[in-house]
Write a protein that holds these residues in place. Sequence first.
Motif, short mmCIF file in Angstrom:
data_model
loop_
_atom_site.label_atom_id
_atom_site.label_comp_id
_atom_site.label_asym_id
_atom_site.label_seq_id
_atom_site.Cartn_x
_atom_site.Cartn_y
_atom_site.Cartn_z
N VAL A 161 0.85 -1.20 0.00
CA VAL A 161 0.00 0.00 0.00
C VAL A 161 0.88 1.25 0.00
O VAL A 161 1.67 1.46 0.94
CB VAL A 161 -0.94 0.01 1.22
CG1 VAL A 161 -1.75 1.29 1.28
CG2 VAL A 161 -1.85 -1.22 1.19
N PRO A 162 0.76 2.10 -1.03
CA PRO A 162 1.61 3.29 -1.10
C PRO A 162 1.08 4.43 -0.24
O PRO A 162 -0.10 4.44 0.14
CB PRO A 162 1.55 3.65 -2.58
CG PRO A 162 0.20 3.17 -3.03
CD PRO A 162 -0.07 1.93 -2.23
N PRO A 163 1.91 5.41 0.06
CA PRO A 163 1.48 6.54 0.91
C PRO A 163 0.28 7.30 0.35
O PRO A 163 -0.55 7.81 1.12
CB PRO A 163 2.72 7.43 0.98
CG PRO A 163 3.87 6.50 0.74
CD PRO A 163 3.36 5.48 -0.23
N GLU A 164 0.17 7.38 -0.97
CA GLU A 164 -0.94 8.15 -1.56
C GLU A 164 -2.29 7.48 -1.37
O GLU A 164 -3.34 8.09 -1.63
CB GLU A 164 -0.69 8.40 -3.05
CG GLU A 164 -0.46 7.17 -3.90
CD GLU A 164 1.00 6.82 -4.05
OE1 GLU A 164 1.35 6.19 -5.07
OE2 GLU A 164 1.80 7.16 -3.14
N TYR A 165 -2.34 6.24 -0.89
CA TYR A 165 -3.60 5.57 -0.60
C TYR A 165 -4.16 5.98 0.77
O TYR A 165 -5.29 5.68 1.09
CB TYR A 165 -3.44 4.06 -0.63
CG TYR A 165 -3.42 3.44 -2.01
CD1 TYR A 165 -3.14 4.20 -3.14
CD2 TYR A 165 -3.66 2.07 -2.19
CE1 TYR A 165 -3.12 3.62 -4.40
CE2 TYR A 165 -3.64 1.50 -3.44
CZ TYR A 165 -3.36 2.27 -4.54
OH TYR A 165 -3.34 1.69 -5.78
N GLU A 166 -3.35 6.63 1.58
CA GLU A 166 -3.76 6.96 2.95
C GLU A 166 -4.69 8.17 2.96
O GLU A 166 -4.51 9.12 2.20
CB GLU A 166 -2.53 7.25 3.81
CG GLU A 166 -2.84 7.43 5.29
CD GLU A 166 -1.57 7.63 6.10
OE1 GLU A 166 -1.28 6.82 6.98
OE2 GLU A 166 -0.85 8.63 5.82
N ASP A 167 -5.70 8.13 3.83
CA ASP A 167 -6.60 9.27 3.96
C ASP A 167 -6.32 10.01 5.27
O ASP A 167 -5.35 9.73 5.98
CB ASP A 167 -8.06 8.84 3.85
CG ASP A 167 -8.51 7.93 4.99
OD1 ASP A 167 -7.79 7.83 6.02
OD2 ASP A 167 -9.59 7.32 4.88
#
Length: 250
Positions: A98-104
């Motif tokens: 899971v890449p950082p840009e998937y985090e909300d």
Amino acid sequence: MESLLVEQFRGDVENLPAPVHAASLARLVNDRYTWETLSAALRRPELRERHPIGVPRKPRCVATDFLHTIPSRRPMTVTLPTYDQVVRLPREFGPLVVPPEYEDANGHMNIRHYLDLGAEAIDTAFRRIGLTDDYRATRRQGFFTAEHHLRYYAEVHVDHRVSAYFRVVERSDKIIHGMALLVDDTTEVLANTLEVVAPHVDLTTRRVVPFAPDVAEAVDRELAITEQVGWPVPVCGAMGIRAQRDRAGR
């Protein structure tokens, strides 16, 4: 909006804007709030004068062919499969870090990525069944998603590894009811399920049509494989294929 809702239940849905068309689908998938809004609108004198339609009629919409929601108010007890049980299925997608840009903003993977990963798993399984770009181009047939249901069972965080799997739940001669299961390989838990009802559609007429024999055989092979795992699919209970449910007395 209320007047447009009245129009759509007169059957005049072909030229409605997409958001209003979605509202007509909501009624067909057991959205009682849309129906109550419409009923209230019909009781307003000014709307009755503009739309003297009486009881709403069945909408003239392709959705009526393939939305097979089974209204249910009974509570369901869902038994979840373990991580070890799920990974015995054919893996359709992953493992993905899971890449950082998937985090909300809440510090875990955003909901839209659960949907994307589940949809990718379903697409991979359907391609194995034979529903490829070539199939759509030569036969002018494909699958639509009539309804889907997401459930979240565990948080997934950045740098976790995730994989997605797929099970066919049941089929008719025109519809596949299936489920994608997303697991967190880092924590070894089931994180999410994406349950879908997918009708087989003629891409020229945009109407639901039966599977060709070779597609039906491929779906049955997939169903036989996924039934060998020996655990029940954790379905939501509010959607499925009506004919099978009616025969089961549900």
